[in-house]
Design an enzyme around this catalytic site. Structure first.
Site, PDB file in Angstrom:
ATOM      1  N   ARG A   1     -81.502  46.357 -47.172  1.00 33.11           N
ATOM      2  CA  ARG A   1     -80.043  46.162 -47.223  1.00 33.11           C
ATOM      3  C   ARG A   1     -79.324  47.425 -47.685  1.00 33.11           C
ATOM      4  O   ARG A   1     -78.318  47.821 -47.093  1.00 33.11           O
ATOM      5  CB  ARG A   1     -79.678  44.982 -48.130  1.00 33.11           C
ATOM      6  CG  ARG A   1     -80.044  43.638 -47.530  1.00 33.11           C
ATOM      7  CD  ARG A   1     -79.708  42.503 -48.460  1.00 33.11           C
ATOM      8  NE  ARG A   1     -80.453  42.670 -49.708  1.00 33.11           N
ATOM      9  CZ  ARG A   1     -80.091  42.174 -50.883  1.00 33.11           C
ATOM     10  NH1 ARG A   1     -78.982  41.481 -51.004  1.00 33.11           N
ATOM     11  NH2 ARG A   1     -80.827  42.359 -51.950  1.00 33.11           N
TER      12      ARG A   1
ATOM     13  N   ASN B   1     -79.727  39.113 -47.318  1.00 28.38           N
ATOM     14  CA  ASN B   1     -81.046  38.496 -47.207  1.00 28.38           C
ATOM     15  C   ASN B   1     -80.879  37.007 -46.954  1.00 28.38           C
ATOM     16  O   ASN B   1     -79.953  36.386 -47.474  1.00 28.38           O
ATOM     17  CB  ASN B   1     -81.840  38.665 -48.504  1.00 28.38           C
ATOM     18  CG  ASN B   1     -82.415  40.051 -48.673  1.00 28.38           C
ATOM     19  OD1 ASN B   1     -82.546  40.813 -47.719  1.00 28.38           O
ATOM     20  ND2 ASN B   1     -82.768  40.382 -49.899  1.00 28.38           N
TER      21      ASN B   1
END
Length: 98
Positions: A27, A45
């Site tokens: 990320r 996520n």
């Protein structure tokens, strides 16, 4: 060129990335890459171990981002990237992690 003509050039894609993509800085690296490409949207996520993202910007920049997502950061092991264009009037202000 009018604001509406500029908006027509903005595309939005929903993306899912599968593989070893959590716990490897995916990320954070995605945010950095999106900023470098001047894209907007978000990355997050999911509980099933995948990563999802909403990416918004010019088509050429989105293509570059999709190409990057196919491998991600060095520690990631991407096995699949799926994406679909989304029609939306919403305009994101920046790209961020959720």
């Amino acid at each position: 060129m009018s604001r509406n003509e500029l908006d027509e050039r903005i595309e939005t894609y929903y993306v899912r990335v599968r593989g070893v993509v959590q716990g490897v800085g995916f990320r954070h690296a995605t945010v950095r890459e999106a900023h470098a490409l001047k894209l907007r949207g978000w990355v997050a996520n999911l509980e099933d171990g995948t990563v999802e993202a909403m990416i918004q910007g010019p088509g050429a920049q989105i293509d570059r981002m999709l190409a990057w997502l196919r491998h991600g950061p060095p520690a990631a092991r991407v096995t699949e990237v799926t994406f679909e264009e989304r029609r939306t009037e919403k305009r994101f202000e920046r790209f961020q992690q959720q």
